[in-house]
Motif scaffolding. Structure first.
Motif, short mmCIF file in Angstrom:
data_model
loop_
_atom_site.label_atom_id
_atom_site.label_comp_id
_atom_site.label_asym_id
_atom_site.label_seq_id
_atom_site.Cartn_x
_atom_site.Cartn_y
_atom_site.Cartn_z
N LEU A 97 -57.98 -33.98 -12.88
CA LEU A 97 -56.85 -32.97 -13.24
C LEU A 97 -56.67 -32.13 -11.81
O LEU A 97 -55.53 -31.77 -11.46
N VAL A 98 -57.46 -31.79 -11.07
CA VAL A 98 -57.60 -31.11 -9.72
C VAL A 98 -56.43 -31.80 -9.08
O VAL A 98 -55.47 -31.34 -8.17
N VAL B 237 -58.06 -25.48 -3.67
CA VAL B 237 -59.17 -26.06 -4.08
C VAL B 237 -60.49 -25.57 -3.54
O VAL B 237 -61.70 -25.48 -4.04
N LEU B 238 -60.62 -25.54 -2.09
CA LEU B 238 -61.84 -24.86 -1.54
C LEU B 238 -62.10 -23.39 -2.12
O LEU B 238 -63.25 -23.04 -2.25
N VAL B 239 -60.95 -22.70 -2.16
CA VAL B 239 -61.42 -21.29 -2.53
C VAL B 239 -61.92 -21.36 -4.10
O VAL B 239 -62.82 -20.66 -4.49
N GLY B 240 -61.30 -21.92 -4.81
CA GLY B 240 -61.48 -22.12 -6.14
C GLY B 240 -62.89 -22.59 -6.49
O GLY B 240 -63.72 -22.03 -7.36
N ALA B 241 -63.18 -23.97 -5.93
CA ALA B 241 -64.37 -24.35 -6.25
C ALA B 241 -65.47 -23.65 -5.28
O ALA B 241 -66.61 -23.56 -5.76
N GLY B 242 -65.40 -23.40 -4.21
CA GLY B 242 -66.43 -22.80 -3.00
C GLY B 242 -66.63 -21.50 -3.54
O GLY B 242 -67.69 -21.08 -3.33
N VAL B 243 -65.58 -20.66 -3.92
CA VAL B 243 -66.02 -19.40 -3.97
C VAL B 243 -65.93 -19.04 -5.59
O VAL B 243 -67.02 -18.62 -6.11
N VAL C 216 -51.69 -19.73 -0.33
CA VAL C 216 -52.81 -20.61 -0.94
C VAL C 216 -52.25 -20.99 -2.27
O VAL C 216 -51.63 -20.29 -3.27
N SER C 217 -52.62 -22.14 -3.01
CA SER C 217 -52.25 -22.73 -4.28
C SER C 217 -53.24 -22.16 -5.38
O SER C 217 -54.37 -22.45 -5.28
N MET C 218 -52.51 -21.04 -5.97
CA MET C 218 -53.24 -20.76 -7.08
C MET C 218 -53.45 -21.84 -8.24
O MET C 218 -54.63 -21.88 -8.90
N HIS C 219 -52.46 -22.67 -8.41
CA HIS C 219 -52.80 -23.63 -9.31
C HIS C 219 -53.90 -24.54 -9.08
O HIS C 219 -54.83 -24.90 -10.12
N SER C 220 -54.16 -25.11 -7.67
CA SER C 220 -55.14 -25.98 -7.31
C SER C 220 -56.40 -25.04 -7.43
O SER C 220 -57.58 -25.61 -7.55
N GLY C 221 -56.33 -23.78 -6.86
CA GLY C 221 -57.67 -23.05 -7.02
C GLY C 221 -58.19 -22.94 -8.27
O GLY C 221 -59.34 -23.09 -8.58
N VAL C 222 -57.34 -22.44 -9.11
CA VAL C 222 -57.85 -22.11 -10.67
C VAL C 222 -58.40 -23.45 -11.26
O VAL C 222 -59.30 -23.31 -11.84
N THR C 223 -57.79 -24.60 -10.99
CA THR C 223 -58.14 -25.84 -11.69
C THR C 223 -59.60 -26.22 -10.90
O THR C 223 -60.39 -26.68 -11.69
N ALA C 224 -59.63 -26.07 -9.64
CA ALA C 224 -60.88 -26.61 -9.14
C ALA C 224 -62.07 -25.66 -9.48
O ALA C 224 -63.09 -25.99 -9.74
N GLY C 225 -61.72 -24.42 -9.49
CA GLY C 225 -62.71 -23.44 -10.02
C GLY C 225 -63.07 -23.76 -11.43
O GLY C 225 -64.51 -23.59 -11.85
N ALA C 226 -62.18 -24.08 -12.27
CA ALA C 226 -62.46 -24.26 -13.76
C ALA C 226 -63.35 -25.68 -13.67
O ALA C 226 -64.25 -25.94 -14.64
N MET C 227 -63.01 -26.43 -12.69
CA MET C 227 -63.82 -27.90 -12.75
C MET C 227 -65.27 -27.68 -12.49
O MET C 227 -66.23 -28.12 -13.09
N ILE D 81 -52.85 -20.86 -18.05
CA ILE D 81 -53.57 -21.58 -19.28
C ILE D 81 -55.01 -21.84 -19.11
O ILE D 81 -55.85 -21.93 -20.02
N TRP D 82 -55.44 -22.17 -17.94
CA TRP D 82 -56.83 -22.33 -17.63
C TRP D 82 -57.50 -21.03 -17.89
O TRP D 82 -58.63 -21.04 -18.65
N VAL D 83 -56.98 -19.99 -17.49
CA VAL D 83 -57.86 -18.68 -17.35
C VAL D 83 -57.85 -18.01 -18.82
O VAL D 83 -58.92 -17.56 -19.39
N PHE D 84 -56.82 -18.63 -19.91
CA PHE D 84 -56.78 -18.17 -21.19
C PHE D 84 -57.93 -19.12 -21.97
O PHE D 84 -58.63 -18.49 -22.67
N GLY D 85 -57.91 -20.46 -21.51
CA GLY D 85 -58.62 -21.16 -22.58
C GLY D 85 -59.95 -21.28 -22.13
O GLY D 85 -60.94 -21.46 -22.92
N LEU D 86 -60.45 -21.26 -20.83
CA LEU D 86 -61.62 -21.57 -20.14
C LEU D 86 -62.82 -20.73 -20.83
O LEU D 86 -63.98 -21.07 -21.32
N PRO D 87 -62.34 -19.36 -20.99
CA PRO D 87 -63.52 -18.30 -21.36
C PRO D 87 -64.08 -18.53 -22.64
O PRO D 87 -65.26 -18.34 -23.08
#
Length: 194
Positions: free
Chosen positions: A156-157, A179-185, A127-138, A16-22
């Motif tokens: 939300l994260v 979260v670290l991968v999503g936000a940090g990378v 690793v949690s894709m859910h938390s990674g994608v949400t943190a990256g979106a943040m 959902i994040w990866v579809f809507g965020l773009p």
């Protein structure tokens, strides 16, 4: 409590994040409806809908336990399909003259996937894709609209991380790793490239 955790997991799922965020990033980058729909669709379809269609087909065929693919060993094909699909989208964006923010979003998604693939199979750690994608979106939203938005998305994260642990799909360490991968990378790469 499990019902609420399941609701959060479904409503804030990576696809959902990866579809809507773009579309949100494209709207800010182009300020043009046609361009927003075009570039948002390229990233949303290649990053979300195509990989999700493959996963749903796998669920229907009995290859995966659910559309979240919770068994680590089953994640290789979905990861590889997503990487190829996102890479194809990246190529389309580059050849089509997409705005830099859209290329940055696609590249950050691609690199994040490679890192998560490496952790999942190189370290044998889910690793949690859910938390990674949400943190990256943040981070993407904070870069795009300002840091005040990070607070709202940060909540939300935390909710997503809680839901994954509450459902027993991940440990606390796995959601923190996500979260670290999503936000940090992913997030920081978007910031550096946009």
């Amino acid at each position: 409590m499990t019902r609420y955790a399941r609701l959060v997991t479904e409503l804030l799922a990576p696809w959902i994040w990866v579809f809507g965020l773009p579309f949100v990033v494209a709207a800010q980058a182009t300020r043009d409806l046609g361009q927003t729909l075009l570039w948002g669709a390229v990233v949303g379809i290649t990053g979300s809908l195509i990989p999700m269609a493959v996963v749903l087909r796998g669920v229907k065929q009995g290859k995966y336990d659910s559309h979240h693919v919770t068994i680590r060993e089953h994640r290789l094909i979905p990861f590889l399909v997503t990487i190829v699909s996102v890479g194809s989208g990246w190529l389309i964006l580059g050849l089509g003259g997409a705005p830099p923010q859209m290329l940055a979003l696609s590249v950050s998604l691609f690199v994040s996937l490679l890192v998560m693939l490496g952790i999942t199979f190189g370290l044998s750690w889910k690793v949690s894709m859910h938390s990674g994608v949400t943190a990256g979106a943040m981070v993407v939203l904070a870069v795009t609209f300002g840091p005040w938005l990070a607070l709202a998305v940060g909540i939300l994260v935390a909710l997503v991380a809680w839901s994954r642990v509450a459902l027993g799909d991940h440990t606390t360490g796995q959601v923190i790793g996500g979260v670290l991968v999503g936000a940090g990378v992913g997030g920081m790469l978007f910031w550096a490239l946009s």
